[in-house]
Design an enzyme around this catalytic site. Structure first.
Site, short mmCIF file in Angstrom:
data_model
loop_
_atom_site.label_atom_id
_atom_site.label_comp_id
_atom_site.label_asym_id
_atom_site.label_seq_id
_atom_site.Cartn_x
_atom_site.Cartn_y
_atom_site.Cartn_z
N ASP A 116 0.85 -1.19 0.00
CA ASP A 116 0.00 0.00 0.00
C ASP A 116 0.90 1.25 0.00
O ASP A 116 1.83 1.34 -0.80
CB ASP A 116 -0.97 -0.06 1.18
N HIS A 315 -6.96 -6.20 -2.00
CA HIS A 315 -5.89 -5.29 -1.59
C HIS A 315 -5.10 -5.84 -0.40
O HIS A 315 -3.91 -5.60 -0.27
CB HIS A 315 -6.49 -3.93 -1.24
#
Length: 344
Positions: A116, A315
């Protein structure tokens, strides 16, 4: 068989601090097991909304391969705490912090891993600190080039609609911070961001617009598929440790750094501006609806020693597909980091 993972109070880890740029940075240090020859040091960097414990499944693997692990707790999080100085949230500040921690640990070369925002950090650290960083791996986050023109969150959202949420997260009036206050709401927000289902079946977050703040206030949110209750309680306590009534200000400040990063990167050495020269492993999370696969197109031009991998995961691939991620990391470490290949 269940993968080994670190727990918040794991005996294999040690909490440490290093002062860099006048701020005390928190990090975790994990030594290789007794009797295992040490082959190097890996520095791991987490993203939003996360903590050092993001890497709980990967650290045991890396230790078993003979690599000391250092896990940075980024600015705005946990025991590193938050600052009102936005420059400390930038990539350059984190490059300086990682260099300072490496010096404190007596380490002259490191492998960097990120996820991220942490993925964005590690590419830039490799550019700011090429003598320190030997290899880079990133889960979910593709390399993004240095820009010669400033792009605001609003401009980026027009170019990449899947980044529209950043306008809400980085809003001047603190839209997220205004709602996510106190321990209970913080835990509810984290549970929802980590995949807990809303009782109304509404979607908590849409990439183009952000978090449904009305739903998070009105709905009950079920358990996260990726977290035990102990882990979620730990996260909540660490988010509230420095600012219990405004725990999201620090994390949301990351979305207010585009101008800071742009100005800093004007001073990147010319030889480093065009990309990452070190060997890179990029692991695409195929079900990520923010860092979508299209964003990594052309990475070979800026990362010439690129190895690609992919996992069928959201994610949160570090946990959603921990075994598959670890397999890709292990193969790359054995062949490239240890074996000396430039890429697979």
């Amino acid at each position: 068989m269940a993968l080994d993972r670190l727990s918040p109070n794991d005996k294999r880890l040690e909490h440490k601090f290093a002062t860099v740029q006048g701020h005390r940075w928190h990090y975790i240090s994990c030594a290789v097991p007794s009797g295992t020859p040490q082959k190097g040091t890996v520095v791991l960097v987490h993203g939003f909304p996360d903590l050092w414990l993001a890497w709980r499944y990967q650290v045991p693997l890396l230790l078993s391969l003979g690599f000391q692990c250092i896990i940075l707790e980024c600015m705005g999080y946990g025991q590193t705490g938050a600052s009102d100085d936005l420059s400390l949230y930038g990539f350059k500040a984190h490059a300086d912090a990682i260099a300072g921690i490496a010096k404190a640990e007596g380490v002259s070369r490191i492998i960097l891993g990120g996820h991220d925002w942490g993925g964005a950090v590690v590419y830039r650290v490799a550019q700011w600190q090429p003598e320190l960083v030997s290899h880079v791996f990133s889960v979910a986050t593709p390399y993004q080039p240095v820009h010669d023109k400033y792009l605001s969150n609003e401009v980026v959202a027009k170019l990449l609609p899947n980044f529209g949420y950043q306008q809400q997260f980085g809003s001047a009036d603190g839209k997220i911070e205004a709602v996510v206050k106190g321990r209970d709401m913080t835990k509810k927000f984290l549970r929802g961001m980590y995949g807990g289902r809303l009782s109304s079946r509404r979607t908590l977050m849409v990439p183009e617009t952000g978090v449904n703040l009305q739903a998070i206030q009105e709905d009950d949110i079920g358990p996260s598929p990726f977290f035990s209750e102990e882990e979620l309680d730990y996260y909540t306590s660490q988010y509230c440790v420095s600012s219990p009534e405004n725990p999201m200000k620090g994390p949301c400040n990351w979305y207010r750094t585009r101008k800071i990063n742009f100005d800093d990167e004007k001073n990147l050495p010319a030889a480093q501006k065009n990309g990452v020269s070190q060997p890179v492993l990029f692991i695409q999370a195929l079900q990520d609806n923010v860092l979508i696969p299209k964003m990594s197109e052309g990475m070979e031009e800026t990362c010439p020693k690129l190895t690609r991998g992919e996992v069928k995961a959201s994610h949160w691939a570090l946990w959603h597909a921990s075994g598959e991620v670890n397999d890709l990391v292990k193969n790359w470490f054995e062949a490239v980091v240890v074996g000396g290949k430039s890429k697979l």
